[in-house]
Design a protein around this motif. Sequence first.
Motif, short mmCIF file in Angstrom:
data_model
loop_
_atom_site.label_atom_id
_atom_site.label_comp_id
_atom_site.label_asym_id
_atom_site.label_seq_id
_atom_site.Cartn_x
_atom_site.Cartn_y
_atom_site.Cartn_z
N SER A 400 14.80 49.00 37.29
CA SER A 400 13.36 48.78 37.38
C SER A 400 12.69 49.47 36.20
O SER A 400 13.31 50.27 35.49
N GLU A 401 11.44 49.13 35.99
CA GLU A 401 10.72 49.75 34.88
C GLU A 401 10.58 51.24 35.09
O GLU A 401 10.57 52.02 34.14
N GLU A 402 10.48 51.64 36.35
CA GLU A 402 10.31 53.06 36.66
C GLU A 402 11.62 53.83 36.57
O GLU A 402 11.65 55.02 36.27
N LEU A 403 12.75 53.14 36.85
CA LEU A 403 14.04 53.82 36.89
C LEU A 403 15.10 52.94 36.22
O LEU A 403 15.47 51.89 36.75
N LEU A 404 15.56 53.37 35.03
CA LEU A 404 16.53 52.58 34.27
C LEU A 404 17.95 52.87 34.74
O LEU A 404 18.83 53.28 33.99
N ALA A 405 18.15 52.64 36.04
CA ALA A 405 19.47 52.82 36.64
C ALA A 405 19.61 51.81 37.78
O ALA A 405 18.62 51.35 38.35
N MET A 406 20.85 51.46 38.08
CA MET A 406 21.12 50.52 39.16
C MET A 406 22.18 51.11 40.07
O MET A 406 23.01 51.92 39.66
N SER A 407 22.13 50.73 41.35
CA SER A 407 23.08 51.26 42.33
C SER A 407 23.65 50.13 43.18
O SER A 407 22.95 49.16 43.48
N HIS A 408 24.92 50.27 43.56
CA HIS A 408 25.58 49.35 44.48
C HIS A 408 26.05 50.13 45.69
O HIS A 408 26.62 51.23 45.56
N VAL A 409 25.83 49.56 46.85
CA VAL A 409 26.30 50.17 48.10
C VAL A 409 27.48 49.35 48.60
O VAL A 409 27.38 48.13 48.78
N TRP A 410 28.61 50.03 48.82
CA TRP A 410 29.84 49.38 49.25
C TRP A 410 30.24 49.87 50.63
O TRP A 410 30.05 51.03 50.97
N ARG A 411 30.84 48.97 51.40
CA ARG A 411 31.31 49.32 52.75
C ARG A 411 32.83 49.18 52.79
O ARG A 411 33.39 48.20 52.28
N SER A 412 33.47 50.17 53.42
CA SER A 412 34.93 50.16 53.52
C SER A 412 35.37 49.05 54.48
O SER A 412 34.58 48.57 55.31
N PRO A 413 36.64 48.63 54.39
CA PRO A 413 37.12 47.55 55.25
C PRO A 413 36.96 47.84 56.75
O PRO A 413 36.73 46.92 57.55
N ASP A 414 37.08 49.12 57.15
CA ASP A 414 36.95 49.44 58.58
C ASP A 414 35.49 49.61 59.02
O ASP A 414 35.20 49.81 60.20
N GLY A 415 34.57 49.53 58.07
CA GLY A 415 33.15 49.60 58.39
C GLY A 415 32.65 50.99 58.71
O GLY A 415 31.50 51.16 59.12
N GLN A 416 33.46 52.00 58.50
CA GLN A 416 33.08 53.35 58.86
C GLN A 416 32.51 54.17 57.71
O GLN A 416 31.89 55.20 57.91
N GLU A 417 32.75 53.73 56.50
CA GLU A 417 32.38 54.55 55.34
C GLU A 417 31.58 53.71 54.34
O GLU A 417 31.84 52.53 54.14
N TYR A 418 30.59 54.35 53.71
CA TYR A 418 29.77 53.72 52.69
C TYR A 418 29.85 54.54 51.41
O TYR A 418 29.74 55.77 51.46
N LEU A 419 30.06 53.83 50.28
CA LEU A 419 30.05 54.48 48.97
C LEU A 419 28.87 53.93 48.17
O LEU A 419 28.59 52.73 48.22
N ILE A 420 28.20 54.80 47.45
CA ILE A 420 27.10 54.38 46.59
C ILE A 420 27.46 54.77 45.16
O ILE A 420 27.80 55.93 44.88
N ALA A 421 27.42 53.79 44.26
CA ALA A 421 27.72 54.01 42.85
C ALA A 421 26.49 53.67 42.03
O ALA A 421 25.88 52.62 42.23
N ALA A 422 26.13 54.57 41.12
CA ALA A 422 24.96 54.36 40.26
C ALA A 422 25.35 54.52 38.80
O ALA A 422 26.19 55.36 38.46
#
Length: 848
Positions: A400-422
């Motif tokens: 975005s214009e305010e924040l020159l970074a992007m993030s992806h939220v990933w879910r593990s195959p078992d649905g118990q864990e979330y990873l966020i990468a920026a």
Amino acid sequence: MWEEVKLEGMPGLSSEEVTAKLKVEGYNELPSPDKRTIFNIVWDVVREPMFLLLIACGSIYLVLGDLQEALMLLGFVFVIMGITFYQERKTENTLEALRDLSSPRALVIRDGQQKRIAGREVVRGDIIMLKEGDRVPADAVLLSCSNLLINESLLTGEAVPVRKVQCDGVMDMHPPGGDGLPSVFSGTLVVQGRGVAQVQGTGLGTEMGRIGKRLQSLQTEDTSLQKETRRVVLNMALIGVGLCAVVVIVYGFTRLDWLQGFLAGITLAMAILPEEIPVVFTIFLALGAWRISQNNVLTRRSQAIQALGSATVLCTDKTGTLTLNQMTVSKLMVGGEPLEVVGEELPENFHPLVEYSILASQKDPFDPMEKSLKEFGSGALQNTEHLHDDWSLIQEYPLSEELLAMSHVWRSPDGQEYLIAAKGAPEAVADLCHMSDMEIKKLQEQINSLASEGLRVIGVAQGRFTREILPGEQHDFPFHFLGLVGFKDPLRPQVQDAVAECYQAGIRVVMITGDYPGTASHIGSEIGLRNYHQVITGPELNQMSDEQLQDRVREVNIFARVVPEEKLRLVEDLKADGDTVAMTGDGVNDAPALKSAQIGISMGGRGTDVAREASALVLLDDDFSSIVSAVKMGRRIFDNLKKATSYIFAVHVPIVGMSLLPVIFGWPLVLFPMQIVILELIIDPACSIVFEAEPAEKDVMRRPPRSSKDPLFDPRIIGISILQGVVVLLIVLTVFLMAYYGGRGEEISRAMAFTTLLFGNLALILSNRSWSKTILETLRSPNPALWWILAVALIILGLVLYLPALQSLFQFGTLSLTDLLLCLVAGSVSVLWFEALKTTKFSLKPAP
């Protein structure tokens, strides 16, 4: 797939509105250039003096009833017309290429529905939908977008995609290039994200259309050699016409045979007119183009080959010309510890940095940096737990214009864990991680360290999340800063050597790029560019007057943040300063400068159609070092062209003399138009192949460029050439008079004179191969064409002397073996004085 962009309240244009706009504004395409018709071409051909003389001769022979000679002479006219017509069919297609490039398929909203239409049917006011991989069909302003990155290198020359934002109601177009702008441009490529835009300009009203108009207004320059050749041929033609009139009058009044007088006069005009010079010029450049193509250089305008020999400045784009236009992971930094990337070996503490940089990218990336990350990580993290092909992407937070970074939220195959990468601009990622001032200061030092090496730097962060309800902003995630990734656009392997050889040959190299000054300066230092620390930017250039710029352009070799109009101005100012400019490039943005430069050189592999069509030379393998081969070929061609023209002037003297002297002294005519046509349109151009095939002089790349003002027809060289011809004339005249007054008759005397002239012709070829080496020395230099030409000339001589039909046509008698040996010795003796002169200290070598 369009959920992330807002389509509400966008019904688009109605069919009636589109029809009305098409009628008023026309289609979204560039007009085709006017093409010359066959009648224009034929008219230009028949206006040439030599062709007019051939037609006149053929007409007189028809009147005299000599149908065979008339048809043969007139046949030459149609053959040359055919060659000229073929060459004209290969005229410039720049605007054609622009039109094809700027008219892709388009997805629009009309009558409230999405429709796929031809790009040429897009009109101003249309709502167009853009997604990854699309080529933008027209200039437009973004109404809504999500994570939209567009590669505008076609217009700016900069390989790194630019981030786009929506307009927020302000429907203004901005110049190409620069992040955070809502304008998109026809012909550019969407590399990531989606967007909806309203068309503001089509056809000639687009940025690409304006480039097309600039190309239309630019005229391709004739080289100095072309101008000089035309001037000499014209002057000789005027002299020939004057002497022709004198001969006709003298012959008519003294012999009372006006038709034969006209033939004698035209024969003399044909002998004086050096019409083979344009033929030789064409042959040299055509064969030069063929030879240079063996080194993967395609010649589109052959006249530029000889102009390369006088090139003093080589202006080159950076992206895709000096570099490969391929982002690669060059350096990693974790906790202040740098790691030079070599192969796929990666210490364990660097694994998370690469792991999360991949997670922050698209699964099937289109962006060059993301492609590089995935390719590197797939090898470096192979057989580790750091690759997550089975994880699911459930949320994407775009730049975005305010924040020159992007993030992806990933879910593990078992649905118990979330990873966020920026990932993104290091300062923006540091902001996501809520780093302290002291940490940011240390980080900035690390960033500067990587940037000083010419690297493009991004930061990477990781986060974990356990709740299923995701926050609305990236800032709401707890991020931990992992490190920095530095990308490098590698130099082409042979660039440093090519630049060094340019300097050795006296050619200055100038980099003109749309990149930042620091990066350009770093690249300049890597390739060995002189004065790489001095940089002029586009804005600085615009503030300078032409006089100021001409003064600075003599010493500054790097111009950064330059747009197409400024590239064109730089080329024009260099030309105004007396330089012969060669310009390389590969994008649409380079086309005007390529066309304006005396030698435009485009890249064939990654270059655009527009750049290739606007250029004179195309490097098929995009190898910068091929330019050096082209320069060497250009210098060799000019050297050999001087040798060929020296020979042509020399051989013309005996032809003119044997056409004029019999008229003055009342002897039988020795040469008729048919014999001169055979000599000049077959033997002379064929002999030029010998000179074209001569290898380059050893010092050809160790001397400064010749001045573009240096004449091909140097008075000193021409004087010596004429002296050679005078000696041959005296020998031929002696043989003729001995035979004629010895009672051998007209036909035998004419045949002996012609045979001696032909042997003298071959001796001049052998002697003029070098003005510093004797014939015996040059025979040791490989030149297969020489032996072919000697053989063909002797075969032609045998046919005209001993084939009854041709013998009668040429009015020759049958020569004995003794006659032939006498002619051979006489022709050979005619150049002995010149060979002896080469062994003295007197300098005969043509000046470079």
